[in-house]
Design a protein around this motif. Structure first.
Motif, short mmCIF file in Angstrom:
data_model
loop_
_atom_site.label_atom_id
_atom_site.label_comp_id
_atom_site.label_asym_id
_atom_site.label_seq_id
_atom_site.Cartn_x
_atom_site.Cartn_y
_atom_site.Cartn_z
N GLU A 165 -17.88 -1.24 -21.80
CA GLU A 165 -16.46 -1.06 -22.05
C GLU A 165 -15.97 0.30 -21.57
N ALA A 166 -16.75 1.35 -21.87
CA ALA A 166 -16.32 2.71 -21.52
C ALA A 166 -16.13 2.87 -20.02
N ALA A 167 -17.00 2.24 -19.23
CA ALA A 167 -16.89 2.36 -17.78
C ALA A 167 -15.60 1.73 -17.26
N VAL A 168 -15.17 0.64 -17.88
CA VAL A 168 -13.94 -0.02 -17.45
C VAL A 168 -12.73 0.87 -17.76
N TRP A 169 -12.67 1.42 -18.98
CA TRP A 169 -11.57 2.33 -19.32
C TRP A 169 -11.58 3.56 -18.41
N ALA A 170 -12.77 4.08 -18.12
CA ALA A 170 -12.86 5.27 -17.27
C ALA A 170 -12.35 4.99 -15.86
N GLU A 171 -12.68 3.81 -15.34
CA GLU A 171 -12.17 3.46 -14.01
C GLU A 171 -10.65 3.35 -14.04
N GLY A 172 -10.12 2.73 -15.09
CA GLY A 172 -8.67 2.63 -15.20
C GLY A 172 -8.00 3.99 -15.23
N ARG A 173 -8.54 4.91 -16.01
CA ARG A 173 -7.94 6.25 -16.09
C ARG A 173 -8.04 6.98 -14.75
N ARG A 174 -9.11 6.75 -14.02
CA ARG A 174 -9.26 7.37 -12.70
C ARG A 174 -8.17 6.86 -11.74
N VAL A 175 -7.92 5.54 -11.79
CA VAL A 175 -6.89 4.97 -10.92
C VAL A 175 -5.51 5.46 -11.34
N ILE A 176 -5.27 5.59 -12.64
CA ILE A 176 -3.98 6.07 -13.13
C ILE A 176 -3.67 7.47 -12.56
N LYS A 177 -4.67 8.31 -12.48
CA LYS A 177 -4.45 9.64 -11.89
C LYS A 177 -3.97 9.51 -10.45
N ARG A 178 -4.52 8.56 -9.71
CA ARG A 178 -4.08 8.34 -8.34
C ARG A 178 -2.64 7.84 -8.30
N ILE A 179 -2.33 6.94 -9.21
CA ILE A 179 -0.95 6.42 -9.28
C ILE A 179 0.03 7.55 -9.53
N GLU A 180 -0.25 8.36 -10.54
CA GLU A 180 0.65 9.45 -10.91
C GLU A 180 0.81 10.47 -9.79
N ALA A 181 -0.27 10.67 -9.02
CA ALA A 181 -0.22 11.64 -7.93
C ALA A 181 0.35 11.05 -6.64
N GLY A 182 0.59 9.73 -6.63
CA GLY A 182 1.09 9.09 -5.42
C GLY A 182 0.07 9.10 -4.30
N GLU A 183 -1.20 9.01 -4.65
CA GLU A 183 -2.25 9.00 -3.64
C GLU A 183 -2.44 7.59 -3.10
N PHE A 184 -2.99 7.50 -1.90
CA PHE A 184 -3.31 6.20 -1.29
C PHE A 184 -4.14 5.36 -2.26
N PRO A 185 -3.83 4.09 -2.40
CA PRO A 185 -2.81 3.31 -1.69
C PRO A 185 -1.46 3.26 -2.40
N PHE A 186 -1.24 4.20 -3.34
CA PHE A 186 0.01 4.20 -4.12
C PHE A 186 1.05 5.15 -3.53
N ASP A 187 0.99 5.33 -2.22
CA ASP A 187 1.85 6.28 -1.52
C ASP A 187 2.90 5.60 -0.64
N GLY A 188 3.10 4.32 -0.88
CA GLY A 188 4.04 3.57 -0.05
C GLY A 188 3.40 2.80 1.08
N THR A 189 2.11 3.05 1.34
CA THR A 189 1.40 2.31 2.36
C THR A 189 1.48 0.81 2.07
N TRP A 190 1.83 0.04 3.09
CA TRP A 190 1.87 -1.43 3.05
C TRP A 190 2.99 -2.01 2.19
N THR A 191 3.84 -1.20 1.60
CA THR A 191 4.90 -1.78 0.77
C THR A 191 5.97 -2.49 1.60
N ASP A 192 5.99 -2.23 2.91
CA ASP A 192 6.93 -2.93 3.79
C ASP A 192 6.25 -4.03 4.59
N PHE A 193 5.07 -4.43 4.15
CA PHE A 193 4.30 -5.44 4.89
C PHE A 193 5.03 -6.77 4.97
N ARG A 194 4.97 -7.39 6.14
CA ARG A 194 5.45 -8.75 6.34
C ARG A 194 4.34 -9.53 7.04
#
Length: 217
Positions: A165-194
């Motif tokens: 369980e702890a590893a799953v929560w830890a991975e989630g928190r790691r990804v959240i830091k990327r989201i908050e920082a706007g790091e790839f892939p949360f930087d707009g990459t591919w949001t205009d994909f067609r």
């Protein structure tokens, strides 16, 4: 292995070796960043249900695991979705769009890293979903999703496929830091994909879609 752009492969989720879903996706790109797939609206899919057609959230987890179940052929109902599998990481990122094709949210699926397989005529990537998810908007606000399901299933360690369980929560928190920082892939990459308009929507699953789960090292 590397999948060629344009190839149709299968994104499969398996639990204790049983198929939870099979979604055919078209390879957009496959490079050092990871594998990017497009799942089109109306694609034929397979999803595990009870023999009378109920889904996992229709039953208590212990009842679901005790029920007779089998994959059922269905169709992907929502708008097309882009799915990104970063190499070796314990999550994938799904890019959701509205009915007009405008990007409106990221969906982070926490899961064991995907294992690729290629049988020639059919190929794919197998994951083990860990149930806990994160939803984020383009402005980088976010929220956890399915915490109750995760807690319910953890209460049955003899039945559940998540050992840490702890590893799953830890991975989630790691990804959240990327989201908050706007790091790839949360930087707009591919949001205009067609998607390529020449790509046909899969009307059936290829032979071999239900092959045994790919071996994990």
């Amino acid at each position: 292995m590397v999948f060629a752009p344009g190839r149709l492969i299968l994104h499969r989720d398996l639990h204790h070796g049983r198929i939870a879903f099979v979604h055919p996706g078209r390879v957009v790109s496959d490079d050092d960043r990871g594998l990017l797939l497009w799942v089109a609206r109306g694609s034929v899919i397979a999803v595990e249900t009870t023999l009378d057609g109920r889904h996992p959230r229709d039953l208590a987890f212990a009842d679901w695991m005790a029920a007779e179940r089998a994959p059922r052929i269905a169709r992907w109902q929502g708008p097309g979705v882009l799915r990104f599998f970063p190499p070796g990481e314990n999550h994938s990122v799904w890019f959701f769009h509205d009915d007009e094709g405008v990007f409106n949210r990221y969906y982070v699926n926490l899961e064991e890293p995907g294992v690729r397989w290629d049988d020639g005529a059919v190929a794919g990537i197998d994951v083990i979903d860990q149930d806990l998810d994160i939803v984020a908007t383009p402005d980088r606000s976010w929220s956890w999703k399915d915490e109750d399901d995760f807690a319910e299933r953890l209460a049955h360690p003899d039945l559940y496929w998540v050992p840490d369980e702890a590893a799953v929560w830890a991975e989630g928190r790691r990804v959240i830091k990327r989201i908050e920082a706007g790091e790839f892939p949360f930087d707009g990459t591919w949001t205009d994909f067609r998607p390529d308009p020449s790509w046909p929507t899969p009307g059936e699953l290829p032979a071999g879609w239900d092959r045994p789960m790919a071996a994990r090292s």
